[in-house]
Write an enzyme that holds these catalytic residues in place. Structure first.
Site, PDB file in Angstrom:
ATOM      1  N   GLY A 255       0.860  -1.233   0.066  1.00 37.37           N
ATOM      2  CA  GLY A 255      -0.028  -0.213   0.005  1.00 37.37           C
ATOM      3  C   GLY A 255       1.050   1.203  -0.157  1.00 37.37           C
ATOM      4  O   GLY A 255       0.538   2.249   0.629  1.00 37.37           O
ATOM      5  N   GLY A 256       2.169   1.235  -0.655  1.00 34.19           N
ATOM      6  CA  GLY A 256       2.790   2.552  -0.858  1.00 34.19           C
ATOM      7  C   GLY A 256       2.495   3.348  -2.060  1.00 34.19           C
ATOM      8  O   GLY A 256       1.310   2.833  -2.566  1.00 34.19           O
TER       9      GLY A 256
ATOM     10  N   GLY B 104       1.921   1.112  -5.267  1.00 34.02           N
ATOM     11  CA  GLY B 104       0.776   0.175  -5.112  1.00 34.02           C
ATOM     12  C   GLY B 104      -0.605   1.007  -5.421  1.00 34.02           C
ATOM     13  O   GLY B 104      -1.538   0.596  -5.918  1.00 34.02           O
TER      14      GLY B 104
ATOM     15  N   ASN C  28      12.527  -2.018  -7.731  1.00 37.56           N
ATOM     16  CA  ASN C  28      14.309  -1.674  -8.123  1.00 37.56           C
ATOM     17  C   ASN C  28      14.977  -2.511  -7.791  1.00 37.56           C
ATOM     18  O   ASN C  28      14.909  -3.364  -6.915  1.00 37.56           O
ATOM     19  CB  ASN C  28      14.572  -0.290  -7.393  1.00 37.56           C
ATOM     20  CG  ASN C  28      13.825   0.963  -7.830  1.00 37.56           C
ATOM     21  OD1 ASN C  28      13.713   1.196  -9.377  1.00 37.56           O
ATOM     22  ND2 ASN C  28      13.965   1.970  -7.071  1.00 37.56           N
TER      23      ASN C  28
ATOM     24  N   LYS D  65      17.664   0.296 -15.851  1.00 36.73           N
ATOM     25  CA  LYS D  65      17.146   0.804 -14.781  1.00 36.73           C
ATOM     26  C   LYS D  65      18.080   0.859 -13.632  1.00 36.73           C
ATOM     27  O   LYS D  65      18.205   1.843 -12.967  1.00 36.73           O
ATOM     28  CB  LYS D  65      15.722   0.416 -14.165  1.00 36.73           C
ATOM     29  CG  LYS D  65      15.249   0.838 -13.206  1.00 36.73           C
ATOM     30  CD  LYS D  65      14.124   2.249 -13.503  1.00 36.73           C
ATOM     31  CE  LYS D  65      13.498   2.803 -12.127  1.00 36.73           C
ATOM     32  NZ  LYS D  65      12.512   2.068 -11.386  1.00 36.73           N
TER      33      LYS D  65
ATOM     34  N   ASN E 195      19.700   3.676 -11.133  1.00 34.81           N
ATOM     35  CA  ASN E 195      19.820   3.734  -9.816  1.00 34.81           C
ATOM     36  C   ASN E 195      20.840   3.534  -8.988  1.00 34.81           C
ATOM     37  O   ASN E 195      20.807   4.045  -7.887  1.00 34.81           O
ATOM     38  CB  ASN E 195      18.537   2.647  -9.353  1.00 34.81           C
ATOM     39  CG  ASN E 195      17.063   2.707  -9.706  1.00 34.81           C
ATOM     40  OD1 ASN E 195      16.446   1.791 -10.317  1.00 34.81           O
ATOM     41  ND2 ASN E 195      16.586   3.823  -9.504  1.00 34.81           N
TER      42      ASN E 195
ATOM     43  N   ASN F 115      17.676  14.847  -6.688  1.00 32.47           N
ATOM     44  CA  ASN F 115      18.353  14.435  -8.025  1.00 32.47           C
ATOM     45  C   ASN F 115      18.721  15.454  -8.879  1.00 32.47           C
ATOM     46  O   ASN F 115      19.986  15.076  -9.543  1.00 32.47           O
ATOM     47  CB  ASN F 115      17.081  13.673  -8.629  1.00 32.47           C
ATOM     48  CG  ASN F 115      16.714  12.282  -8.095  1.00 32.47           C
ATOM     49  OD1 ASN F 115      17.173  12.034  -7.105  1.00 32.47           O
ATOM     50  ND2 ASN F 115      15.562  11.913  -8.633  1.00 32.47           N
TER      51      ASN F 115
ATOM     52  N   SER G 119      14.380   7.643  -3.968  1.00 32.85           N
ATOM     53  CA  SER G 119      13.704   6.538  -2.910  1.00 32.85           C
ATOM     54  C   SER G 119      14.691   6.256  -1.918  1.00 32.85           C
ATOM     55  O   SER G 119      14.212   6.030  -0.869  1.00 32.85           O
ATOM     56  CB  SER G 119      13.177   5.576  -3.796  1.00 32.85           C
ATOM     57  OG  SER G 119      14.136   4.844  -4.386  1.00 32.85           O
TER      58      SER G 119
ATOM     59  N   GLU H 114      17.250   0.201  -0.192  1.00 37.87           N
ATOM     60  CA  GLU H 114      17.395  -1.031  -1.144  1.00 37.87           C
ATOM     61  C   GLU H 114      18.760  -1.270  -1.671  1.00 37.87           C
ATOM     62  O   GLU H 114      18.993  -1.682  -2.605  1.00 37.87           O
ATOM     63  CB  GLU H 114      16.289  -0.778  -2.570  1.00 37.87           C
ATOM     64  CG  GLU H 114      14.816  -0.660  -1.734  1.00 37.87           C
ATOM     65  CD  GLU H 114      13.833  -0.769  -2.892  1.00 37.87           C
ATOM     66  OE1 GLU H 114      13.261  -1.635  -3.320  1.00 37.87           O
ATOM     67  OE2 GLU H 114      14.095   0.229  -3.795  1.00 37.87           O
TER      68      GLU H 114
HETATM   69  O1  KPL Z   1      13.879   5.346  -9.582  1.00 39.67           O
HETATM   70  C1  KPL Z   1      14.313   6.257  -8.857  1.00 39.67           C
HETATM   71  C2  KPL Z   1      14.498   6.011  -7.475  1.00 39.67           C
HETATM   72  O2  KPL Z   1      14.387   7.151  -6.694  1.00 39.67           O
HETATM   73  O3  KPL Z   1      14.510   4.989  -6.681  1.00 39.67           O
HETATM   74  C3  KPL Z   1      15.200   7.495  -9.671  1.00 39.67           C
HETATM   75  C4  KPL Z   1      15.021   7.147 -11.027  1.00 39.67           C
HETATM   76  C5  KPL Z   1      16.420   7.671  -9.085  1.00 39.67           C
HETATM   77  C6  KPL Z   1      14.238   8.654  -9.668  1.00 39.67           C
HETATM   78  O4  KPL Z   1      14.270   9.364  -8.197  1.00 39.67           O
END
Ligand code: KPL
Length: 317
Positions: A8-9, A12, A117, A202, A206, A220, A272, A284
């Site tokens: 539920g983030g 989601g 991610n 991706k 990240n 960012n 994130s 993560e």
């Molecule tokens: O996917 C992202 C994240 O914050 O996890 C990016 C691409 C860096 C965008 O903030």
């Protein structure tokens, strides 16, 4: 079509809200009873990209309420019917308990779309859920949760690619159904046979932006503004790109441009990872830079920068 959203983030709730609007039977499975009760009672409050705000009804239960025999109680045909699970939790939440809960949820013919991610989680899911069809997904949609239960803002549009994790474990009908449903809900969705490549692209983005924004505590957009940070970004990019290319990444040519474009396109955003650090949640890092270091070890390549940022970020929380 039954669609279970696990988590539920922000991601989601965004998927649940947009899919429920198209008339799909959406259930949101949350980590807390409190959030499930609010969602069940009040629905999702979704702020659309154009600023419209809507309350959207969904079913919601806590994952802990899943018990053996759940499918039988949920409806006479649950065992036979097909369903999609959209797994939207963070990597750090994919533990043995969640795998047990996913096993209970995936009765009948179930496909699971993983929207995390980083890397490592799909091997775990495939090994723990041999009966389920596992799909890899890479999404660039942006979303932000604005309260602790039901209020989510759609902050950015972007493609959502998905494809079977193992070529011999897929269902054409189910995947086309989901594709059409996603498109009618407004997602720029597409099926891909090149998911490993998309995941690695991706991951490369990240692996450069997330740890450095967390370490320097910057947005960012600010990250590349400082010359010494830019030099470090470039070195981390070169190391990561070489490792991923050695493990089969094909499209590495414009990788650096992509990293810079993402910084510009998400300039005002907090990554994130920085958001996790600021709010005291587990990051993560183990599945992003730690995942890259793991690949490097397997290939016999050194990964000093990925090792270093992994250690540094772990000390931030
Ligand atoms: O996917 C992202 C994240 O914050 O996890 C990016 C691409 C860096 C965008 O903030």
């Amino acid at each position: 079509m039954k669609i279970h959203i696990v988590g539920g983030g922000a991601i989601g709730l965004l998927h649940a809200g947009l899919l429920a609007q198209t008339g799909q039977e959406v259930t949101v499975w949350t980590r807390t009873d409190k959030q499930a009760e609010r969602l069940q009672a009040e629905g999702i409050k979704l702020e659309m990209l154009n600023g419209d705000v809507r309350d959207i009804a969904v079913n919601s239960y806590s994952l802990a309420s899943l018990q053996p025999g759940w499918a039988g109680q949920a409806g006479a045909d649950a065992e036979q019917s097909s369903a999609w699970i959209l797994l939207t939790v963070k990597q750090s939440h994919i533990d043995d308990r969640l795998l047990d809960q996913l096993r209970l949820l995936s009765s009948g013919k179930t496909a699971i779309l993983c929207l995390q991610n980083g890397i490592g989680h799909m091997d775990k899911l495939a090994a723990s859920l041999p009966g389920a069809l596992i799909y890899a997904g890479v999404t660039s949609v942006g979303a932000r949760r604005l309260d602790d239960a039901r209020h989510v803002r759609h902050t950015g549009d972007g493609p959502l690619w998905f494809g079977a994790y193992a070529e011999d474990k897929k269902d054409d009908n189910l995947q086309n159904l989901l594709l059409n449903i996603l498109k009618s809900a407004g997602f720029r969705a597409g099926l891909s046979n090149e998911m490993k490549d998309r995941i690695y692209q991706k991951l490369l983005i990240n692996a450069v932006i997330n740890p450095l924004t967390a370490i320097y505590d910057t947005t960012n957009g600010e990250l590349p503004q400082h010359p010494s940070r830019l030099t470090l970004m470039r070195s981390l990019f070169e190391e990561t790109s070489a490792i991923l290319t050695a493990d089969g990444m094909k499209s590495g040519d414009n990788g650096w441009q992509l990293v810079m474009q993402v910084c510009a396109a998400t300039a005002a955003n907090v990554s994130s990872m920085l958001s996790d650090v600021r709010t005291g949640r587990q990051t993560e890092i183990d599945w992003i830079n730690g995942g890259v270091s793991g690949l490097a070890r397997r290939l016999g390549i050194a990964s000093p920068l990925n090792d270093a940022v992994t250690t540094l970020v772990k000390q931030l929380h």
